[in-house]
Design a protein around this motif. Structure first.
Motif, PDB file in Angstrom:
ATOM      1  N   GLY A  72       0.818  -1.210   0.000  1.00  0.00           N
ATOM      2  CA  GLY A  72       0.000   0.000   0.000  1.00  0.00           C
ATOM      3  C   GLY A  72       0.849   1.256   0.000  1.00  0.00           C
ATOM      4  N   VAL A  73       1.864   1.294   0.861  1.00  0.00           N
ATOM      5  CA  VAL A  73       2.780   2.441   0.911  1.00  0.00           C
ATOM      6  C   VAL A  73       3.541   2.551  -0.408  1.00  0.00           C
ATOM      7  CG1 VAL A  73       4.848   3.377   2.022  1.00  0.00           C
ATOM      8  CG2 VAL A  73       3.036   2.351   3.416  1.00  0.00           C
ATOM      9  N   PHE A  74       4.066   1.438  -0.868  1.00  0.00           N
ATOM     10  CA  PHE A  74       4.885   1.411  -2.084  1.00  0.00           C
ATOM     11  C   PHE A  74       4.113   1.926  -3.296  1.00  0.00           C
ATOM     12  CE2 PHE A  74       6.259  -1.114  -5.832  1.00  0.00           C
ATOM     13  CZ  PHE A  74       7.509  -0.549  -6.005  1.00  0.00           C
ATOM     14  N   MET A  75       2.889   1.467  -3.473  1.00  0.00           N
ATOM     15  CA  MET A  75       2.131   1.881  -4.651  1.00  0.00           C
ATOM     16  C   MET A  75       1.794   3.371  -4.623  1.00  0.00           C
ATOM     17  SD  MET A  75       2.284  -0.585  -6.636  1.00  0.00           S
ATOM     18  CE  MET A  75       1.301   0.103  -7.934  1.00  0.00           C
ATOM     19  N   VAL A  76       1.528   3.916  -3.455  1.00  0.00           N
ATOM     20  CA  VAL A  76       1.290   5.363  -3.377  1.00  0.00           C
ATOM     21  C   VAL A  76       2.563   6.109  -3.745  1.00  0.00           C
ATOM     22  CG1 VAL A  76       0.807   7.300  -1.823  1.00  0.00           C
ATOM     23  CG2 VAL A  76      -0.590   5.223  -1.709  1.00  0.00           C
ATOM     24  N   VAL A  77       3.678   5.675  -3.206  1.00  0.00           N
ATOM     25  CA  VAL A  77       4.943   6.364  -3.465  1.00  0.00           C
ATOM     26  C   VAL A  77       5.306   6.305  -4.951  1.00  0.00           C
ATOM     27  CG1 VAL A  77       7.436   6.326  -3.016  1.00  0.00           C
ATOM     28  CG2 VAL A  77       5.821   6.113  -1.125  1.00  0.00           C
ATOM     29  N   VAL A  78       5.209   5.129  -5.581  1.00  0.00           N
ATOM     30  CA  VAL A  78       5.625   5.037  -6.985  1.00  0.00           C
ATOM     31  C   VAL A  78       4.602   5.583  -7.962  1.00  0.00           C
ATOM     32  CG1 VAL A  78       7.219   3.126  -6.606  1.00  0.00           C
ATOM     33  CG2 VAL A  78       4.893   2.640  -7.353  1.00  0.00           C
ATOM     34  N   VAL A  81       4.214   9.993  -6.109  1.00  0.00           N
ATOM     35  CA  VAL A  81       5.345  10.807  -5.677  1.00  0.00           C
ATOM     36  C   VAL A  81       6.556  10.670  -6.591  1.00  0.00           C
ATOM     37  CG1 VAL A  81       6.991  11.185  -3.782  1.00  0.00           C
ATOM     38  CG2 VAL A  81       4.622  10.606  -3.277  1.00  0.00           C
ATOM     39  N   TRP A  82       6.922   9.482  -6.873  1.00  0.00           N
ATOM     40  CA  TRP A  82       8.218   9.194  -7.453  1.00  0.00           C
ATOM     41  C   TRP A  82       8.058   8.604  -8.840  1.00  0.00           C
ATOM     42  CZ3 TRP A  82      11.171   4.205  -6.033  1.00  0.00           C
ATOM     43  CH2 TRP A  82      12.468   4.256  -6.505  1.00  0.00           C
ATOM     44  N   ALA A  83       8.698   9.179  -9.829  1.00  0.00           N
ATOM     45  CA  ALA A  83       8.711   8.612 -11.169  1.00  0.00           C
ATOM     46  C   ALA A  83       9.774   7.512 -11.175  1.00  0.00           C
ATOM     47  CB  ALA A  83       9.024   9.679 -12.208  1.00  0.00           C
ATOM     48  N   ALA A  84       9.358   6.322 -10.818  1.00  0.00           N
ATOM     49  CA  ALA A  84      10.284   5.210 -10.631  1.00  0.00           C
ATOM     50  C   ALA A  84      10.769   4.646 -11.960  1.00  0.00           C
ATOM     51  CB  ALA A  84       9.611   4.111  -9.824  1.00  0.00           C
ATOM     52  N   HIS A  85      11.961   4.105 -11.932  1.00  0.00           N
ATOM     53  CA  HIS A  85      12.523   3.375 -13.070  1.00  0.00           C
ATOM     54  C   HIS A  85      11.580   2.230 -13.417  1.00  0.00           C
ATOM     55  CE1 HIS A  85      15.195   0.560 -15.178  1.00  0.00           C
ATOM     56  NE2 HIS A  85      15.898   1.634 -15.509  1.00  0.00           N
ATOM     57  N   ALA A 143      -2.933   6.351   5.025  1.00  0.00           N
ATOM     58  CA  ALA A 143      -1.943   6.996   5.897  1.00  0.00           C
ATOM     59  C   ALA A 143      -0.801   7.597   5.081  1.00  0.00           C
ATOM     60  CB  ALA A 143      -1.393   5.992   6.902  1.00  0.00           C
ATOM     61  N   THR A 144      -0.382   6.902   4.047  1.00  0.00           N
ATOM     62  CA  THR A 144       0.708   7.429   3.212  1.00  0.00           C
ATOM     63  C   THR A 144       0.259   8.685   2.479  1.00  0.00           C
ATOM     64  OG1 THR A 144       1.581   5.197   2.953  1.00  0.00           O
ATOM     65  CG2 THR A 144       2.353   6.861   1.385  1.00  0.00           C
ATOM     66  N   ARG A 145      -0.928   8.644   1.925  1.00  0.00           N
ATOM     67  CA  ARG A 145      -1.444   9.845   1.233  1.00  0.00           C
ATOM     68  C   ARG A 145      -1.616  11.008   2.200  1.00  0.00           C
ATOM     69  NH1 ARG A 145      -5.251   6.633  -2.913  1.00  0.00           N
ATOM     70  NH2 ARG A 145      -3.685   6.458  -4.548  1.00  0.00           N
ATOM     71  N   ARG A 146      -2.106  10.721   3.388  1.00  0.00           N
ATOM     72  CA  ARG A 146      -2.277  11.776   4.397  1.00  0.00           C
ATOM     73  C   ARG A 146      -0.919  12.344   4.798  1.00  0.00           C
ATOM     74  NH1 ARG A 146      -5.180   9.184   8.261  1.00  0.00           N
ATOM     75  NH2 ARG A 146      -7.017   9.569   7.015  1.00  0.00           N
ATOM     76  N   ALA A 147       0.052  11.493   5.010  1.00  0.00           N
ATOM     77  CA  ALA A 147       1.398  11.949   5.394  1.00  0.00           C
ATOM     78  C   ALA A 147       2.022  12.784   4.281  1.00  0.00           C
ATOM     79  CB  ALA A 147       2.286  10.758   5.720  1.00  0.00           C
ATOM     80  N   LEU A 148       1.806  12.387   3.048  1.00  0.00           N
ATOM     81  CA  LEU A 148       2.369  13.142   1.927  1.00  0.00           C
ATOM     82  C   LEU A 148       1.678  14.490   1.768  1.00  0.00           C
ATOM     83  CD1 LEU A 148       2.872  10.244  -0.616  1.00  0.00           C
ATOM     84  CD2 LEU A 148       4.652  11.506   0.614  1.00  0.00           C
ATOM     85  N   ARG A 149       0.376  14.534   1.995  1.00  0.00           N
ATOM     86  CA  ARG A 149      -0.347  15.824   1.954  1.00  0.00           C
ATOM     87  C   ARG A 149       0.157  16.747   3.064  1.00  0.00           C
ATOM     88  NH1 ARG A 149      -5.181  13.035   0.565  1.00  0.00           N
ATOM     89  NH2 ARG A 149      -5.624  12.799   2.779  1.00  0.00           N
ATOM     90  N   GLY A 150       0.348  16.176   4.251  1.00  0.00           N
ATOM     91  CA  GLY A 150       0.843  16.951   5.379  1.00  0.00           C
ATOM     92  C   GLY A 150       2.233  17.485   5.126  1.00  0.00           C
ATOM     93  N   ARG A 151       3.072  16.667   4.545  1.00  0.00           N
ATOM     94  CA  ARG A 151       4.437  17.092   4.226  1.00  0.00           C
ATOM     95  C   ARG A 151       4.434  18.184   3.166  1.00  0.00           C
ATOM     96  NH1 ARG A 151       8.641  13.376   1.153  1.00  0.00           N
ATOM     97  NH2 ARG A 151       7.453  14.301  -0.519  1.00  0.00           N
ATOM     98  N   ALA A 152       3.570  18.049   2.167  1.00  0.00           N
ATOM     99  CA  ALA A 152       3.487  19.072   1.119  1.00  0.00           C
ATOM    100  C   ALA A 152       2.942  20.370   1.694  1.00  0.00           C
ATOM    101  CB  ALA A 152       2.595  18.580  -0.017  1.00  0.00           C
ATOM    102  N   GLY A 153       2.033  20.280   2.660  1.00  0.00           N
ATOM    103  CA  GLY A 153       1.452  21.481   3.274  1.00  0.00           C
ATOM    104  C   GLY A 153       2.447  22.207   4.168  1.00  0.00           C
ATOM    105  N   THR A 154       3.391  21.493   4.794  1.00  0.00           N
ATOM    106  CA  THR A 154       4.350  22.136   5.683  1.00  0.00           C
ATOM    107  C   THR A 154       5.503  22.787   4.922  1.00  0.00           C
ATOM    108  OG1 THR A 154       5.590  20.075   5.979  1.00  0.00           O
ATOM    109  CG2 THR A 154       3.867  20.570   7.590  1.00  0.00           C
ATOM    110  N   THR A 155       5.753  22.332   3.693  1.00  0.00           N
ATOM    111  CA  THR A 155       6.860  22.918   2.930  1.00  0.00           C
ATOM    112  C   THR A 155       6.406  24.092   2.072  1.00  0.00           C
ATOM    113  OG1 THR A 155       6.548  21.339   1.129  1.00  0.00           O
ATOM    114  CG2 THR A 155       8.156  20.774   2.865  1.00  0.00           C
ATOM    115  N   ALA A 156       5.100  24.273   1.913  1.00  0.00           N
ATOM    116  CA  ALA A 156       4.603  25.346   1.055  1.00  0.00           C
ATOM    117  C   ALA A 156       4.509  26.639   1.792  1.00  0.00           C
ATOM    118  CB  ALA A 156       3.227  24.951   0.504  1.00  0.00           C
TER     119      ALA A 156
END
Length: 156
Positions: A72-78, A81-85, A143-156
């Motif tokens: 679940g975490v991996f699929m959200v990340v690839v 978030v990440w343009a994986a090989h 949880a991964t999507r929520r964490a990524l949204r939170g991280r994007a909100g704190t850096t903006a």
């Protein structure tokens, strides 16, 4: 139709099947390597948590639930978030996590429990694994999507 020509000579081209295999060979190789690594990790966990006869197969249970959460975490990340090989998904998703999780052992464990007179344990294992694995992947994605949204909100 005629074959392509260069300076009056016919060029030889590889048959389509050979080209397709050459394109897929790296994928097959990384799936095999990842599968071996995942299976070794699963085996180590089964040694760490042996199952007594008629007991609840905790090693297989935790292997499958953990593997579902990680996928679940991996699929959200690839995907988000990440343009994986192109070989990352086959290596990690299909290979490592496919070799790590073991729903075939889950089915065999259920059959062994039921046929050895431990039907309640087998049915509890069947239901608990299914519910926990589905919950693990769903919660991990959320949880991964929520964490990524939170991280994007704190850096903006």
């Amino acid at each position: 139709m005629t074959a392509p020509q260069a300076d009056g000579l016919r060029l030889r081209t590889a048959p389509p099947r050979r080209r397709a295999w050459r394109a897929q060979a790296p994928v097959v190789a990384v799936v095999a390597l990842g599968g071996a690594l995942g299976a070794l990790a699963r085996y180590a966990l089964s040694l760490a948590l042996p199952t007594p006869a008629g007991g609840f197969p905790w090693a297989t249970f935790w292997t499958n639930v953990t593997g579902c959460a990680v996928i679940g975490v991996f699929m959200v990340v690839v995907t988000d978030v990440w343009a994986a090989h192109r070989l990352v998904r086959p290596f990690f998703g299909t290979g490592v996590l496919g070799g790590f999780t073991t729903f075939s052992t889950y089915a065999v464990d259920i059959q062994k429990l039921v046929s050895s007179g431990h039907a309640r344990t087998g049915l509890a294992y069947l239901a608990l694994t299914l519910c926990a694995a589905l919950a693990a992947v769903s919660l991990a994605v959320a949880a991964t999507r929520r964490a990524l949204r939170g991280r994007a909100g704190t850096t903006a």
